[in-house]
Design a protein around this motif. Structure first.
Motif, PDB file in Angstrom:
ATOM      1  N   VAL A  94       0.847  -1.191   0.000  1.00 26.83           N
ATOM      2  CA  VAL A  94       0.000   0.000   0.000  1.00 26.83           C
ATOM      3  C   VAL A  94       0.884   1.243   0.000  1.00 26.83           C
ATOM      4  O   VAL A  94       1.818   1.357   0.791  1.00 26.83           O
ATOM      5  CB  VAL A  94      -0.937   0.019   1.224  1.00 26.83           C
ATOM      6  CG1 VAL A  94      -1.787   1.288   1.230  1.00 26.83           C
ATOM      7  CG2 VAL A  94      -1.834  -1.218   1.230  1.00 26.83           C
ATOM      8  N   ILE A  95       0.574   2.162  -0.914  1.00 33.20           N
ATOM      9  CA  ILE A  95       1.277   3.444  -0.974  1.00 33.20           C
ATOM     10  C   ILE A  95       0.259   4.549  -0.750  1.00 33.20           C
ATOM     11  O   ILE A  95      -0.730   4.652  -1.483  1.00 33.20           O
ATOM     12  CB  ILE A  95       1.981   3.642  -2.328  1.00 33.20           C
ATOM     13  CG1 ILE A  95       3.026   2.541  -2.547  1.00 33.20           C
ATOM     14  CG2 ILE A  95       2.635   5.019  -2.390  1.00 33.20           C
ATOM     15  CD1 ILE A  95       3.735   2.626  -3.883  1.00 33.20           C
ATOM     16  N   VAL A  96       0.504   5.367   0.268  1.00 30.88           N
ATOM     17  CA  VAL A  96      -0.378   6.495   0.595  1.00 30.88           C
ATOM     18  C   VAL A  96       0.218   7.763  -0.001  1.00 30.88           C
ATOM     19  O   VAL A  96       1.423   7.997   0.096  1.00 30.88           O
ATOM     20  CB  VAL A  96      -0.541   6.633   2.124  1.00 30.88           C
ATOM     21  CG1 VAL A  96      -1.440   7.818   2.465  1.00 30.88           C
ATOM     22  CG2 VAL A  96      -1.122   5.344   2.709  1.00 30.88           C
ATOM     23  N   CYS A  97      -0.639   8.585  -0.629  1.00 30.80           N
ATOM     24  CA  CYS A  97      -0.179   9.762  -1.366  1.00 30.80           C
ATOM     25  C   CYS A  97      -0.797  11.039  -0.805  1.00 30.80           C
ATOM     26  O   CYS A  97      -2.007  11.106  -0.592  1.00 30.80           O
ATOM     27  CB  CYS A  97      -0.588   9.663  -2.839  1.00 30.80           C
ATOM     28  SG  CYS A  97      -0.304   8.068  -3.611  1.00 30.80           S
ATOM     29  N   ARG A 137       3.872   2.500   2.586  1.00 31.95           N
ATOM     30  CA  ARG A 137       4.806   3.580   2.271  1.00 31.95           C
ATOM     31  C   ARG A 137       4.029   4.873   2.083  1.00 31.95           C
ATOM     32  O   ARG A 137       2.817   4.854   1.814  1.00 31.95           O
ATOM     33  CB  ARG A 137       5.573   3.266   0.980  1.00 31.95           C
ATOM     34  CG  ARG A 137       6.314   1.956   1.028  1.00 31.95           C
ATOM     35  CD  ARG A 137       6.603   1.415  -0.360  1.00 31.95           C
ATOM     36  NE  ARG A 137       6.478  -0.034  -0.353  1.00 31.95           N
ATOM     37  CZ  ARG A 137       7.165  -0.847  -1.133  1.00 31.95           C
ATOM     38  NH1 ARG A 137       8.014  -0.369  -2.002  1.00 31.95           N
ATOM     39  NH2 ARG A 137       6.996  -2.144  -1.052  1.00 31.95           N
ATOM     40  N   PHE A 138       4.745   5.976   2.186  1.00 25.82           N
ATOM     41  CA  PHE A 138       4.117   7.289   2.039  1.00 25.82           C
ATOM     42  C   PHE A 138       4.884   8.088   1.009  1.00 25.82           C
ATOM     43  O   PHE A 138       6.114   8.202   1.089  1.00 25.82           O
ATOM     44  CB  PHE A 138       4.113   8.026   3.382  1.00 25.82           C
ATOM     45  CG  PHE A 138       3.356   9.327   3.358  1.00 25.82           C
ATOM     46  CD1 PHE A 138       1.979   9.348   3.489  1.00 25.82           C
ATOM     47  CD2 PHE A 138       4.028  10.526   3.195  1.00 25.82           C
ATOM     48  CE1 PHE A 138       1.286  10.541   3.452  1.00 25.82           C
ATOM     49  CE2 PHE A 138       3.341  11.731   3.173  1.00 25.82           C
ATOM     50  CZ  PHE A 138       1.961  11.743   3.295  1.00 25.82           C
ATOM     51  N   VAL A 139       4.167   8.632   0.024  1.00 25.64           N
ATOM     52  CA  VAL A 139       4.781   9.434  -1.034  1.00 25.64           C
ATOM     53  C   VAL A 139       4.210  10.844  -0.975  1.00 25.64           C
ATOM     54  O   VAL A 139       2.990  11.037  -0.953  1.00 25.64           O
ATOM     55  CB  VAL A 139       4.526   8.811  -2.418  1.00 25.64           C
ATOM     56  CG1 VAL A 139       4.988   9.762  -3.527  1.00 25.64           C
ATOM     57  CG2 VAL A 139       5.241   7.476  -2.546  1.00 25.64           C
ATOM     58  N   CYS A 140       5.107  11.837  -0.958  1.00 22.83           N
ATOM     59  CA  CYS A 140       4.675  13.234  -0.948  1.00 22.83           C
ATOM     60  C   CYS A 140       5.591  14.050  -1.848  1.00 22.83           C
ATOM     61  O   CYS A 140       6.705  13.631  -2.168  1.00 22.83           O
ATOM     62  CB  CYS A 140       4.661  13.810   0.464  1.00 22.83           C
ATOM     63  SG  CYS A 140       6.265  13.779   1.310  1.00 22.83           S
ATOM     64  N   LEU A 141       5.109  15.207  -2.233  1.00 23.00           N
ATOM     65  CA  LEU A 141       5.898  16.108  -3.060  1.00 23.00           C
ATOM     66  C   LEU A 141       6.917  16.863  -2.221  1.00 23.00           C
ATOM     67  O   LEU A 141       8.091  16.959  -2.582  1.00 23.00           O
ATOM     68  CB  LEU A 141       4.965  17.087  -3.776  1.00 23.00           C
ATOM     69  CG  LEU A 141       5.603  18.102  -4.708  1.00 23.00           C
ATOM     70  CD1 LEU A 141       6.265  17.393  -5.890  1.00 23.00           C
ATOM     71  CD2 LEU A 141       4.548  19.082  -5.210  1.00 23.00           C
ATOM     72  N   LEU A 142       6.464  17.406  -1.099  1.00 20.42           N
ATOM     73  CA  LEU A 142       7.325  18.167  -0.192  1.00 20.42           C
ATOM     74  C   LEU A 142       7.152  17.664   1.235  1.00 20.42           C
ATOM     75  O   LEU A 142       6.044  17.320   1.652  1.00 20.42           O
ATOM     76  CB  LEU A 142       6.978  19.653  -0.224  1.00 20.42           C
ATOM     77  CG  LEU A 142       7.402  20.480  -1.433  1.00 20.42           C
ATOM     78  CD1 LEU A 142       6.993  21.936  -1.213  1.00 20.42           C
ATOM     79  CD2 LEU A 142       8.893  20.376  -1.678  1.00 20.42           C
TER      80      LEU A 142
END
Length: 213
Positions: free
Chosen positions: A131-134, A160-165
């Motif tokens: 699982v990837i949280v955005c 996992r966690f995906v962010c821009l900043l």
């Protein structure tokens, strides 16, 4: 700075840096901001999905039979924290169009800066799924922490966690509550201001993505 945060990988590819600079500019249009976010999201996804499991499958090429790698296990799950997380999710879907999709609606209480959930809809069976949280901005970290806590109740295979900043305060807060969740981001900015916004940042990602301000 990323060495100060072992729970974080900064994807510092030149294309990511260039596109992020374009997004930061106050004069960047909504259409350009939206397109750039999708492009950067694909580059972030490339790194976040680097260790997905593979298995060999027998295939026929035009010239020969061979054993070739394909993704193994249940389909990936991408979860967007509404509303701005949808912009990252749209970009990632271009790489993995068969992924399952989830949405978590969160808003930040302007007084306490704590996350308030108003919507939760994710695939029913997350066991053994990656699982990837955005969400574009890891600011205070409160929304990410609340969303990850909810998802953990379903016992995913990995998270996992995906962010821009991101910023130091948000990364430290997330690590305190979820030390097992790795963060992938395009940059770690300087700090939060008194209103809980990342500086220098790029403004409100949701407003810029959807043209609501």
């Amino acid at each position: 700075m990323s060495q100060d945060f072992p729970n974080c990988t900064v994807v510092d590819h030149p294309l990511v840096k260039h596109k992020l600079t374009l997004m930061r500019r106050v004069e960047t249009s909504t259409a350009s901001f939206r397109a750039l976010l999708q492009e950067i999201s694909q580059l972030l996804a490339y790194e976040a999905m680097r260790d997905l499991k593979l298995r060999d499958e027998t295939i026929q090429t035009p010239l020969a039979t061979m054993e070739a790698p394909v993704l193994d296990g249940k389909k990936l799950v991408l979860v967007a924290i509404l509303r701005a997380g949808q912009g990252i999710l749209d970009g990632m879907l271009q790489l993995v169009p068969s992924a399952r999709i989830g949405h978590i609606g969160m808003y930040r209480d302007p007084e306490t800066l704590m996350a308030v959930e108003y919507y939760y809809k994710v695939p029913g069976q997350l066991t053994d799924r990656d699982v990837i949280v955005c969400d574009p901005m890891l600011a205070t970290g409160n929304s990410a922490i609340a969303a990850l806590s909810r998802i953990k109740n379903s016992k995913p295979g990995s998270l996992r966690f995906v962010c821009l900043l991101a910023c130091p305060e948000g990364l430290a807060n997330l690590r305190e509550h979820h030390p097992d969740v790795h963060v992938y981001t395009a940059a770690i900015d300087e700090r939060l201001n008194e209103h809980g916004y990342i500086l220098p940042g790029l403004g409100d990602a949701g407003d810029r993505l959807f043209g609501t301000k």
